[in-house]
Design a protein around this motif. Structure first.
Motif, PDB file in Angstrom:
ATOM      1  N   LYS A 140       0.879  -0.969  -0.254  1.00  0.00           N
ATOM      2  CA  LYS A 140       0.219   0.034  -0.052  1.00  0.00           C
ATOM      3  C   LYS A 140       0.776   1.282   0.100  1.00  0.00           C
ATOM      4  O   LYS A 140       0.228   2.352  -0.138  1.00  0.00           O
ATOM      5  N   GLY A 184       3.206   3.318  -2.052  1.00  0.00           N
ATOM      6  CA  GLY A 184       3.674   3.474  -3.308  1.00  0.00           C
ATOM      7  C   GLY A 184       5.037   4.000  -3.421  1.00  0.00           C
ATOM      8  O   GLY A 184       6.016   3.516  -4.158  1.00  0.00           O
ATOM      9  N   TYR A 214       4.483   0.078 -13.349  1.00  0.00           N
ATOM     10  CA  TYR A 214       3.442   0.734 -12.602  1.00  0.00           C
ATOM     11  C   TYR A 214       3.454   0.437 -11.329  1.00  0.00           C
ATOM     12  O   TYR A 214       3.639  -1.044 -11.071  1.00  0.00           O
ATOM     13  N   SER A 256       0.844  -1.037  -9.756  1.00  0.00           N
ATOM     14  CA  SER A 256      -0.173  -2.185  -9.976  1.00  0.00           C
ATOM     15  C   SER A 256       0.748  -3.658 -10.168  1.00  0.00           C
ATOM     16  O   SER A 256       0.544  -4.609  -9.969  1.00  0.00           O
ATOM     17  N   ASP A 257       1.854  -3.266 -11.276  1.00  0.00           N
ATOM     18  CA  ASP A 257       2.808  -4.238 -11.780  1.00  0.00           C
ATOM     19  C   ASP A 257       3.578  -4.601 -10.335  1.00  0.00           C
ATOM     20  O   ASP A 257       3.988  -5.807 -10.100  1.00  0.00           O
ATOM     21  N   LYS A 317       2.924  -4.455  -7.341  1.00  0.00           N
ATOM     22  CA  LYS A 317       2.363  -5.198  -6.246  1.00  0.00           C
ATOM     23  C   LYS A 317       2.040  -6.373  -6.689  1.00  0.00           C
ATOM     24  O   LYS A 317       2.202  -7.502  -5.916  1.00  0.00           O
ATOM     25  N   LYS A 318       1.873  -6.719  -8.161  1.00  0.00           N
ATOM     26  CA  LYS A 318       1.332  -8.077  -8.366  1.00  0.00           C
ATOM     27  C   LYS A 318       2.717  -8.982  -8.218  1.00  0.00           C
ATOM     28  O   LYS A 318       2.565 -10.143  -7.809  1.00  0.00           O
TER      29      LYS A 318
END
Length: 134
Positions: free
Chosen positions: A82, A84, A104, A106-107, A109-110
């Motif tokens: 969480k 960034g 990004y 999101s990348d 985090k994945k």
């Protein structure tokens, strides 16, 4: 680290183990304790093996397995997904030279969530098998 047969499926959370092939597609098994099996049809679903995934680099693409190895060398400590700013700093260490404009949050985090899934598996400590020669 042996990532062969581990796949990511578009639209499905988590990771899966590729265990076979049927007439209608590929047979996958969840990596959790439930070991739920399902079949995916490649005409309607995209699937990628983890050993083939790369992330954008400023010069060359960076293999996912190399990022995982770098995380492992850091004693497997991963940041809170969480945060960034913390994610970006972490990726500067484990994936130096990644393209910050195309990788990004999101990348990142994945990738961290995938790492946290596989670090408990026996294949995490296995050597990658040599490719089959034909």
């Amino acid at each position: 680290m042996n990532l062969r047969a581990l796949v990511s499926v578009t639209g499905k959370p988590g990771l899966f183990k590729l265990i076979g092939q049927s007439k209608s597609g590929f047979i996958l098994e969840t990596l959790d304790d439930k070991k739920i099996k399902s079949t995916v049809n490649l005409s309607t679903t995209k699937m990628a093996t983890l050993e083939d995934i790369t992330i954008y680099g400023e010069e060359d693409e960076i293999r996912l397995i190399d990022v995982f190895e770098a995380i492992k060398e850091k004693d497997g400590d991963t940041p809170d997904i969480k945060d960034g700013r913390g994610l970006r700093e972490f990726f500067r260490e484990v994936a130096p030279g990644h393209d910050e404009s195309r990788v990004y949050a999101s990348d990142m985090k994945k990738i961290i969530s995938w790492y946290n899934i596989i670090k408990e598996l026996p294949l995490f400590e296995e050597e990658t098998p040599e490719p089959i020669q034909q």
